[in-house]
Design a protein around this motif. Structure first.
Motif, PDB file in Angstrom:
ATOM      1  N   ALA A 136     139.600  47.614 -59.279  1.00  0.00           N
ATOM      2  CA  ALA A 136     139.976  46.407 -60.013  1.00  0.00           C
ATOM      3  C   ALA A 136     141.316  45.871 -59.517  1.00  0.00           C
ATOM      4  O   ALA A 136     141.487  44.657 -59.366  1.00  0.00           O
ATOM      5  CB  ALA A 136     140.038  46.700 -61.516  1.00  0.00           C
ATOM      6  N   ALA A 137     142.254  46.764 -59.232  1.00  0.00           N
ATOM      7  CA  ALA A 137     143.560  46.330 -58.715  1.00  0.00           C
ATOM      8  C   ALA A 137     143.410  45.697 -57.331  1.00  0.00           C
ATOM      9  O   ALA A 137     144.019  44.654 -57.045  1.00  0.00           O
ATOM     10  CB  ALA A 137     144.523  47.520 -58.654  1.00  0.00           C
ATOM     11  N   VAL A 138     142.604  46.310 -56.492  1.00  0.00           N
ATOM     12  CA  VAL A 138     142.361  45.772 -55.148  1.00  0.00           C
ATOM     13  C   VAL A 138     141.705  44.398 -55.253  1.00  0.00           C
ATOM     14  O   VAL A 138     142.094  43.449 -54.564  1.00  0.00           O
ATOM     15  CB  VAL A 138     141.491  46.745 -54.316  1.00  0.00           C
ATOM     16  CG1 VAL A 138     140.975  46.090 -53.056  1.00  0.00           C
ATOM     17  CG2 VAL A 138     142.283  48.000 -53.988  1.00  0.00           C
ATOM     18  N   ALA A 139     140.710  44.286 -56.135  1.00  0.00           N
ATOM     19  CA  ALA A 139     140.008  43.013 -56.304  1.00  0.00           C
ATOM     20  C   ALA A 139     140.952  41.946 -56.855  1.00  0.00           C
ATOM     21  O   ALA A 139     140.894  40.782 -56.434  1.00  0.00           O
ATOM     22  CB  ALA A 139     138.811  43.197 -57.228  1.00  0.00           C
ATOM     23  N   LEU A 140     141.828  42.326 -57.763  1.00  0.00           N
ATOM     24  CA  LEU A 140     142.780  41.375 -58.341  1.00  0.00           C
ATOM     25  C   LEU A 140     143.731  40.839 -57.283  1.00  0.00           C
ATOM     26  O   LEU A 140     143.931  39.625 -57.170  1.00  0.00           O
ATOM     27  CB  LEU A 140     143.555  42.034 -59.481  1.00  0.00           C
ATOM     28  CG  LEU A 140     144.535  41.146 -60.227  1.00  0.00           C
ATOM     29  CD1 LEU A 140     143.804  40.015 -60.945  1.00  0.00           C
ATOM     30  CD2 LEU A 140     145.340  41.975 -61.223  1.00  0.00           C
ATOM     31  N   VAL A 141     144.290  41.723 -56.484  1.00  0.00           N
ATOM     32  CA  VAL A 141     145.219  41.297 -55.426  1.00  0.00           C
ATOM     33  C   VAL A 141     144.496  40.431 -54.400  1.00  0.00           C
ATOM     34  O   VAL A 141     144.999  39.373 -53.999  1.00  0.00           O
ATOM     35  CB  VAL A 141     145.881  42.526 -54.756  1.00  0.00           C
ATOM     36  CG1 VAL A 141     146.659  42.122 -53.520  1.00  0.00           C
ATOM     37  CG2 VAL A 141     146.789  43.238 -55.745  1.00  0.00           C
ATOM     38  N   GLY A 142     143.314  40.868 -53.979  1.00  0.00           N
ATOM     39  CA  GLY A 142     142.540  40.084 -53.013  1.00  0.00           C
ATOM     40  C   GLY A 142     142.136  38.737 -53.566  1.00  0.00           C
ATOM     41  O   GLY A 142     142.183  37.719 -52.870  1.00  0.00           O
ATOM     42  N   GLY A 143     141.731  38.718 -54.822  1.00  0.00           N
ATOM     43  CA  GLY A 143     141.320  37.473 -55.448  1.00  0.00           C
ATOM     44  C   GLY A 143     142.462  36.486 -55.597  1.00  0.00           C
ATOM     45  O   GLY A 143     142.309  35.291 -55.329  1.00  0.00           O
ATOM     46  N   ILE A 144     143.604  36.987 -56.020  1.00  0.00           N
ATOM     47  CA  ILE A 144     144.768  36.109 -56.155  1.00  0.00           C
ATOM     48  C   ILE A 144     145.174  35.553 -54.800  1.00  0.00           C
ATOM     49  O   ILE A 144     145.431  34.352 -54.663  1.00  0.00           O
ATOM     50  CB  ILE A 144     145.939  36.848 -56.833  1.00  0.00           C
ATOM     51  CG1 ILE A 144     145.622  37.083 -58.311  1.00  0.00           C
ATOM     52  CG2 ILE A 144     147.236  36.066 -56.684  1.00  0.00           C
ATOM     53  CD1 ILE A 144     146.616  37.971 -59.025  1.00  0.00           C
ATOM     54  N   SER A 145     145.205  36.411 -53.788  1.00  0.00           N
ATOM     55  CA  SER A 145     145.638  35.927 -52.470  1.00  0.00           C
ATOM     56  C   SER A 145     144.669  34.891 -51.906  1.00  0.00           C
ATOM     57  O   SER A 145     145.093  33.896 -51.324  1.00  0.00           O
ATOM     58  CB  SER A 145     145.825  37.082 -51.488  1.00  0.00           C
ATOM     59  OG  SER A 145     144.587  37.677 -51.177  1.00  0.00           O
ATOM     60  N   LYS A 146     143.365  35.093 -52.115  1.00  0.00           N
ATOM     61  CA  LYS A 146     142.399  34.135 -51.569  1.00  0.00           C
ATOM     62  C   LYS A 146     142.359  32.827 -52.347  1.00  0.00           C
ATOM     63  O   LYS A 146     141.988  31.798 -51.794  1.00  0.00           O
ATOM     64  CB  LYS A 146     141.009  34.767 -51.511  1.00  0.00           C
ATOM     65  CG  LYS A 146     140.877  35.790 -50.406  1.00  0.00           C
ATOM     66  CD  LYS A 146     139.473  36.367 -50.369  1.00  0.00           C
ATOM     67  CE  LYS A 146     139.366  37.474 -49.359  1.00  0.00           C
ATOM     68  NZ  LYS A 146     139.976  38.729 -49.824  1.00  0.00           N
ATOM     69  N   THR A 147     142.723  32.852 -53.607  1.00  0.00           N
ATOM     70  CA  THR A 147     142.697  31.616 -54.385  1.00  0.00           C
ATOM     71  C   THR A 147     144.024  30.866 -54.353  1.00  0.00           C
ATOM     72  O   THR A 147     144.027  29.652 -54.522  1.00  0.00           O
ATOM     73  CB  THR A 147     142.313  31.883 -55.859  1.00  0.00           C
ATOM     74  OG1 THR A 147     143.189  32.848 -56.411  1.00  0.00           O
ATOM     75  CG2 THR A 147     140.879  32.351 -55.970  1.00  0.00           C
TER      76      THR A 147
END
Length: 128
Positions: A13-24
């Motif tokens: 979840a932490a990895v997905a959150l960081v990746g999601g924020i960076s891509k958006t």
């Protein structure tokens, strides 16, 4: 086993959150200039943003359904979807020759997601 599944889901979840924020939030051009982000130069802006939103949803789907007790079956479903997303990420890193580091790390995320999906669909299911 339950604790290991919670830790794995939390890490994903932490990895997905960081990746999601960076891509958006980060521009496609800046992402393309980062290590492991060359693929974004060949992808459409909408595609990159859509992946970011999916990652943000995954970060919530890996934790929140179990915490609030509403539709906890969504945790292993989300983990299985994340595993499929990581299959695509591994193949993209291989295709763009981003290096073994990115392939290994992404493969580790794939393995963790498969572990969470297996564990929450099977022996440590939230559904009794």
């Amino acid at each position: 086993m339950d604790l290991a599944l919670w830790i794995a889901a939390g890490l994903l979840a932490a990895v997905a959150l960081v990746g999601g924020i960076s891509k958006t939030v980060v521009s496609k051009e800046k992402l393309a200039a980062t290590a492991g982000g060359r693929w974004t130069a060949d992808a459409g802006r909408g595609f990159v943003k859509t992946l970011g939103v999916l990652e943000l949803l995954a970060s919530a789907g890996l934790i929140l359904p179990a915490v609030v007790g509403i539709a906890p079956i969504m945790v292993p479903v989300t983990a299985a979807c994340w595993a499929l997303l990581m299959v695509g990420a591994v193949s993209t890193h291989v295709r763009y020759r981003d290096g073994a580091k990115f392939v290994v790390v992404t493969s580790a995320y794939l393995a963790l997601a498969a572990f969470v999906a297996w564990g929450r669909f099977g022996p440590e299911s939230f559904v009794a």
